[in-house]
Every structure is written in structure tokens, then in C-alpha cells.
Motif scaffolding. Structure first.
Motif, short mmCIF file in Angstrom:
data_model
loop_
_atom_site.label_atom_id
_atom_site.label_comp_id
_atom_site.label_asym_id
_atom_site.label_seq_id
_atom_site.Cartn_x
_atom_site.Cartn_y
_atom_site.Cartn_z
N UNK A 85 -11.68 6.08 -32.73
CA UNK A 85 -11.10 4.69 -32.17
C UNK A 85 -11.00 4.63 -30.77
N UNK A 86 -10.82 5.91 -30.00
CA UNK A 86 -10.58 5.89 -28.38
C UNK A 86 -11.27 7.20 -28.04
N UNK A 87 -12.00 7.18 -27.05
CA UNK A 87 -12.58 8.39 -26.36
C UNK A 87 -12.40 8.31 -25.00
N UNK A 88 -11.40 9.00 -24.22
CA UNK A 88 -11.03 8.72 -22.92
C UNK A 88 -10.77 9.91 -22.08
N UNK A 89 -11.56 10.31 -20.89
CA UNK A 89 -11.37 11.16 -20.10
C UNK A 89 -10.23 10.63 -19.02
N UNK A 90 -9.21 11.36 -18.75
CA UNK A 90 -8.27 10.85 -17.83
C UNK A 90 -8.09 12.09 -16.79
N UNK A 91 -7.74 11.48 -15.35
CA UNK A 91 -7.23 11.96 -14.32
C UNK A 91 -6.17 11.64 -13.89
N UNK A 92 -4.91 12.53 -13.65
CA UNK A 92 -3.55 12.30 -13.44
C UNK A 92 -2.94 12.88 -12.16
N UNK A 93 -2.08 12.53 -11.48
CA UNK A 93 -1.41 13.45 -10.55
C UNK A 93 -0.56 14.35 -11.29
N UNK A 146 -13.39 1.25 -18.91
CA UNK A 146 -13.42 1.47 -20.38
C UNK A 146 -14.79 1.59 -21.06
N UNK A 147 -15.74 1.07 -20.46
CA UNK A 147 -17.21 1.18 -20.98
C UNK A 147 -17.56 2.74 -20.96
N UNK A 148 -17.18 3.35 -19.98
CA UNK A 148 -17.38 4.72 -19.39
C UNK A 148 -16.49 5.79 -20.17
N UNK A 149 -15.31 5.43 -20.89
CA UNK A 149 -14.60 6.13 -21.55
C UNK A 149 -13.79 7.19 -20.62
N UNK A 150 -13.39 6.68 -19.47
CA UNK A 150 -12.66 7.20 -18.36
C UNK A 150 -11.42 6.47 -17.76
N UNK A 151 -10.55 6.98 -17.27
CA UNK A 151 -9.71 6.20 -16.68
C UNK A 151 -9.91 5.47 -15.25
N UNK A 185 -12.54 7.09 -12.07
CA UNK A 185 -13.64 6.42 -11.62
C UNK A 185 -13.51 6.39 -9.89
N UNK A 186 -12.37 5.78 -9.70
CA UNK A 186 -12.14 5.57 -8.31
C UNK A 186 -12.36 7.03 -7.63
N UNK A 187 -12.01 8.10 -8.23
CA UNK A 187 -11.99 9.37 -7.44
C UNK A 187 -13.50 9.89 -7.32
N UNK A 188 -14.19 9.95 -8.60
CA UNK A 188 -15.55 10.36 -8.76
C UNK A 188 -16.71 9.48 -7.79
N UNK A 189 -16.13 8.15 -7.74
CA UNK A 189 -17.27 7.20 -7.11
C UNK A 189 -17.07 7.57 -5.63
N UNK A 190 -15.96 7.80 -5.15
CA UNK A 190 -15.68 8.00 -3.75
C UNK A 190 -16.42 9.50 -3.35
#
Length: 392
Positions: free
Chosen positions: A136-144, A311-316, A320-325
Motif C-alpha cells: 500500500x505504501x512505501x516511504x522513506x522519511x527523515x525527521x528531526x 510522493x512519487x519518489x516514496x520519500x518525505x 527531498x528538500x534536504x538531499x536536493x540541497x
């Protein structure tokens, strides 16, 4: 027969000769005028009985897929029943359906004996015991370090793997401490909540899925992940970003392999030492490359949302903001703005749309605002730029 049946062997002359013999042509069976003839329909509810005839008996598949169970010195052997055979006198046998209804012809003469025998159990041991019906969902997340998720319950299974940092999971009132390189599985309808340890940031992978399994095979406890399981997770992450017609199949197959390793006990429980996160490398460059492609595609169709791209990349979105920078030196929003004006110049040069249409397509709030921002960036209005392009 001990253990489990892994596969069912086909009927071959050499392997079957101690029970009878194979028949090359069904035409031979039509010559058995003196034999009794019957069409037998088998279903899963067929009584567990084996038969033995005083004379040779001939059987032939009619429809469906069936198995032939024969006994020699009370030891059963199972064959895929796909061709006509003759069974010797006094050899005990039965025919069972395999995953569906099955029918066969029998030609017999003389008297026969029968006795109870649990042949169904032998055939069932060949069935798949665990299946993944859907992810149903597949999500990699980075949180503080202050991350808190207050909790939920849902009717499907969920796997959580801690890649960086530490998490506390509260499951039905019980606390579990998860360190880097550890994983926990929530059962359907179990209330669960998580929070970081307030010491450092945390990264984790969540997979929600539908599972069917025989018995209580998956235990709720913390598992330490070895290299083989990390490789399975890598493949799943890669396929979640690839997103072609076979990606779902690859992801479900690898998730099934992961769970089977847990069931077999090939993944150690919590007491083993943690594994460094470097062993579980996520291809951040590939994520950024794919994000750029999705941004360009989204802008060209007038629909570019950072949340949708994540969402399409299955990440938070925060990941996305962090690795793009990290890999581009610019924020996602800066890249979107630059790409929007780059597409604007291409559309103006193409000449198939007017300024108002281009402004609307690229999601500017108005043609006037678009013209103002265009001039701020390039020193000329869109109309002036279009004339300079046409002159070239």
C-alpha cells in the motif's frame, strides 16, 4: 513421507513402472469394452480414501489439473496426473484435484477395496504458505530529533526499519526501543505510535502491505537486519524510484523474501549489535535526478507540486528538500523557479502559445505578474523577447 513436498514430479515410464505403466495413446483405452467406464469429478472436499483393484485399472485425465497418489509398501508417492496410465492390480491409489476441480475417466473390472488415507495433507504441503497481495505504501522519511507520531491503527501489516538514529515504538501499550539497523513489524489493527529520542535526527523506512499466511508465522519483535536483508531493501527502494511495469512485482517478491527470512529465523533478534547505516545506502543522486525529471514534466503540464513529487519518489518532503540541497546546492523551490523560466523561454521561442497561455500553463498568477518577473530576470518583457527570437 517426511517433511514438505516442494514440487510434484511428472509421470515418466521409469519412475512409474513399479506402480504400472504409461499409455502413449488414449485410443488404446477405447478398446477396453469389457471394462466398467466412469467419469469421476474430484473436488477439494473429496473423501480421503485410497483404492486397490484386483485387475489392472486404467485412468485418464479429462479436465482441470490433478495429482495421482500411489502407495508402495504404504509409502506414498505423488505425480502430476497429466497423461493416461495403467495401474497394476493391488496397488493403492487415489486422484485428487490440485488448486481446482478436476475430472478423470476410469476403466476398471472386478472388485476393489478401499481404506482411509489422508492424501490431501500431502498435496496441501506443496501449496504456498505466504503471499504478499499488495504493497500500500512505501516511504522513506527523515525527521528531526523532536519527531513525534501520535499513533494509528489500520487493517494491514506495516514494517518499519530504522536507518539512522533511534526510535521508540509504542505498540498496544508496550514500548520497544529501535536502534540503527533494526526493524519491527506491526500486525493489522495494532495501535502503534513512534517518537525520536530527542538526541539526533532519525531516518526510517515504512512499508505497509497486505499479507496472507498460514498460522501465526510472523512474531512482533525487533529484528536486527543483516546484509542480505539490506540488499533486499535496496532493490525495493530502487524499484520504487524506477516505476516501470514490473516494479510492483519486484517489490512484492523482495518483500516476501525478507519476511520468509524472518520466519525461518535467518535474521537475528534484537540482542545482536547494530550495523552502521553506511551499509544501507540509498541512492540519493538518483533520487535528485529523478526529482528534476518530474519537476520538468510537471511544469510542462502545468502541475508541479513538491509534495506530489516526494510522493512519487516514496520519500518525505523534508527528505527531498534536504538531499536536493545537498547535491545541487540549490533548494527545490529555486530549481523549480529556474526551470519555470527556462520553459517559458522555450515556449515563447516555439511561438505556438501566446503570453497569457504560457503564463497559465506555467502556473503564474497572472500574465502581468509573469511579464514583471520575466523582465526582472532577463531585462526584457516576454513580448520583447519573442520579437528578438523571431528576428533571429
Amino acid at each position: 513421507m517426511e517433511g514438505y513436498l516442494v514440487y510434484i514430479r511428472p509421470i515418466r515410464y521409469q519412475s512409474f513402472k513399479k506402480y504400472g505403466h504409461t499409455i502413449r495413446s488414449t485410443d488404446n483405452l477405447t478398446q477396453l469394452y469389457s471394462y466398467d467406464y466412469a467419469l469421476i469429478n474430484c473436488r477439494d472436499g473429496t473423501e480421503d480414501v485410497v483404492f486397490a483393484y484386483e485387475n489392472p485399472v486404467y485412468i485418464e485425465p479429462a479436465s482441470g489439473i490433478g495429482v495421482l497418489v500411489v502407495l508402495y509398501d504404504d509409502s506414498p508417492e505423488i505425480f502430476l496426473f497429466a497423461r493416461p496410465v495403467c495401474i497394476n492390480p493391488d496397488v493403492e491409489f487415489c486422484v485428487l484435484p490440485y488448486d481446482c476441480d478436476f475430472s478423470y475417466y476410469i476403466y476398471s473390472s472386478g472388485i476393489h477395496a478401499e481404506r482411509p488415507f489422508n492424501a490431501h495433507a500431502l498435496v496441501r504441503s506443496n501449496r504456498t504458505r505466504l503471499s504478499i497481495n499488495r504493497i500500500y505504501t512505501f516511504l522513506y522519511m527523515e525527521e528531526n530529533k523532536n519527531f513525534v507520531f501520535k499513533g494509528e491503527r489500520h487493517p494491514y501489516w506495516e514494517l518499519m526499519y530504522v536507518d539512522i538514529g533511534e526510535l521508540t515504538a509504542v505498540v498496544s501499550g508496550e514500548k520497544y526501543q529501535l536502534k540503527q539497523g533494526e526493524m519491527i513489524i506491526y500486525r493489522p489493527n495494532e495501535f502503534h505510535a513512534i517518537h525520536a529520542n530527542k538526541k539526533s535526527m532519525v531516518s526510517f523506512l515504512n512499508i505497509a502491505f497486505d499479507l496472507q499466511a498460514e498460522g501465526d508465522v510472523i512474531k512482533r519483535r525487533i529484528y536486527h537486519i543483516d546484509k542480505d536483508v539490506r540488499d533486499l531493501l535496496r532493490i525495493m527502494i530502487s524499484e520504487s524510484q524506477r516505476q516501470d511495469e514490473y516494479s510492483v512485482d519486484f517489490m512484492e517478491a523482495n518483500l516476501k523474501l525478507l519476511l520468509l527470512r524472518l520466519i525461518r529465523g535467518e535474521v537475528a533478534p534484537q540482542e545482536n549489535a547494530a550495523v552502521p547505516s553506511e551499509e544501507f545506502v540509498i541512492n540519493r543522486k538518483e533520487i535528485v535526478h529523478r526529482a528534476k525529471q518530474l519537476i520538468t514534466q510537471g511544469l510542462s503540464h502545468g502541475d508541479c507540486s513538491v509534495a506530489e513529487i516526494a510522493r512519487q519518489l516514496n520519500i518525505s518532503t523534508s527528505h527531498l528538500y534536504r538531499i536536493f540541497k545537498e547535491f545541487t546546492g540549490d533548494s527545490v523551490q529555486t530549481f523549480i523557479i529556474n526551470e519555470r523560466f527556462s520553459l517559458a523561454k522555450e515556449m515563447i521561442a516555439l511561438g505556438s502559445m501566446n503570453i497569457s497561455q504560457i503564463s497559465a500553463r506555467l502556473d503564474f498568477c497572472s500574465p502581468t505578474y509573469f511579464s514583471t518577473k520575466f523582465k526582472d530576470r532577463f531585462g526584457m518583457t516576454p513580448r520583447e523577447y519573442s520579437r528578438s527570437v523571431y528576428r533571429k
